[in-house]
Every structure is written in structure tokens, then in C-alpha cells.
Motif scaffolding. Structure first.
Motif, PDB file in Angstrom:
ATOM      1  N   ASN A   1     -41.533  -5.481  63.801  1.00  0.00           N
ATOM      2  CA  ASN A   1     -42.254  -4.358  64.237  1.00  0.00           C
ATOM      3  C   ASN A   1     -43.158  -3.614  63.334  1.00  0.00           C
ATOM      4  O   ASN A   1     -44.360  -2.971  63.805  1.00  0.00           O
ATOM      5  N   ILE A   2     -42.934  -3.588  62.110  1.00  0.00           N
ATOM      6  CA  ILE A   2     -43.885  -2.949  61.133  1.00  0.00           C
ATOM      7  C   ILE A   2     -45.071  -4.009  60.971  1.00  0.00           C
ATOM      8  O   ILE A   2     -46.224  -3.305  61.013  1.00  0.00           O
ATOM      9  N   LYS A   3     -45.142  -5.080  61.149  1.00  0.00           N
ATOM     10  CA  LYS A   3     -46.240  -5.976  61.191  1.00  0.00           C
ATOM     11  C   LYS A   3     -46.876  -5.965  62.184  1.00  0.00           C
ATOM     12  O   LYS A   3     -48.279  -5.720  62.326  1.00  0.00           O
ATOM     13  N   GLN A   4     -46.321  -5.637  63.446  1.00  0.00           N
ATOM     14  CA  GLN A   4     -47.178  -5.334  64.673  1.00  0.00           C
ATOM     15  C   GLN A   4     -47.711  -3.808  64.660  1.00  0.00           C
ATOM     16  O   GLN A   4     -49.052  -4.015  65.112  1.00  0.00           O
ATOM     17  N   ASP A   5     -47.142  -2.960  63.911  1.00  0.00           N
ATOM     18  CA  ASP A   5     -47.817  -1.794  63.884  1.00  0.00           C
ATOM     19  C   ASP A   5     -49.128  -1.807  62.965  1.00  0.00           C
ATOM     20  O   ASP A   5     -50.375  -1.345  63.096  1.00  0.00           O
ATOM     21  N   ILE A   6     -49.056  -2.637  61.838  1.00  0.00           N
ATOM     22  CA  ILE A   6     -50.072  -2.833  61.038  1.00  0.00           C
ATOM     23  C   ILE A   6     -51.153  -3.477  61.644  1.00  0.00           C
ATOM     24  O   ILE A   6     -52.409  -3.164  61.392  1.00  0.00           O
TER      25      ILE A   6
END
Length: 69
Positions: free
Chosen positions: A63-68
């Protein structure tokens, strides 16, 4: 030991590692194949609980990667 050839009479089904699974789906199920050995399921679940920590970390990282991106 003799009845099951040294194997536990349980059936473990799990989602393939790395698969994206929607919320509220089963990731792992353990089924007892012998009514006399039902406590094995509970013990097996306890031993496999460490997998949840990795699942949580992987979900957060994804999820953090998707946000970035």
C-alpha cells in the motif's frame, strides 16, 4: 505413526505467496482428516500464526508503494 506413515492427518490449504487477495477472504485453512485428531488443527494454527506478521508487513509495504507511485 503407522496409520498415517509419519504424517499428520491434516490438510492445509493456502493462497499462493504473493497473491493479492481482497479483504475478507480466507488466506489459510487447516482441516483435520481424522475425527480423533481434531486438536491437531488448533496446535497447527498456533504454529502457523507467525505467517500473519509477514502478511501484515507485505500489505503495508504494498500500500505504501502504491501511494508513492
Amino acid at each position: 505413526m503407522d496409520k498415517y506413515g509419519g504424517n499428520l492427518p491434516i490438510l492445509i490449504k493456502a493462497v499462493k505467496e504473493g497473491t493479492l487477495v481482497p479483504i475478507n477472504n480466507v488466506l489459510l485453512s487447516i482441516e483435520c482428516l481424522d475425527p480423533k485428531c481434531v486438536p491437531l488443527v488448533q496446535h497447527s494454527e498456533t504454529l502457523l500464526m507467525h505467517t500473519w506478521a509477514g502478511t501484515t508487513i507485505a500489505t503495508n509495504s504494498f500500500n505504501i508503494k502504491q501511494d508513492i507511485l
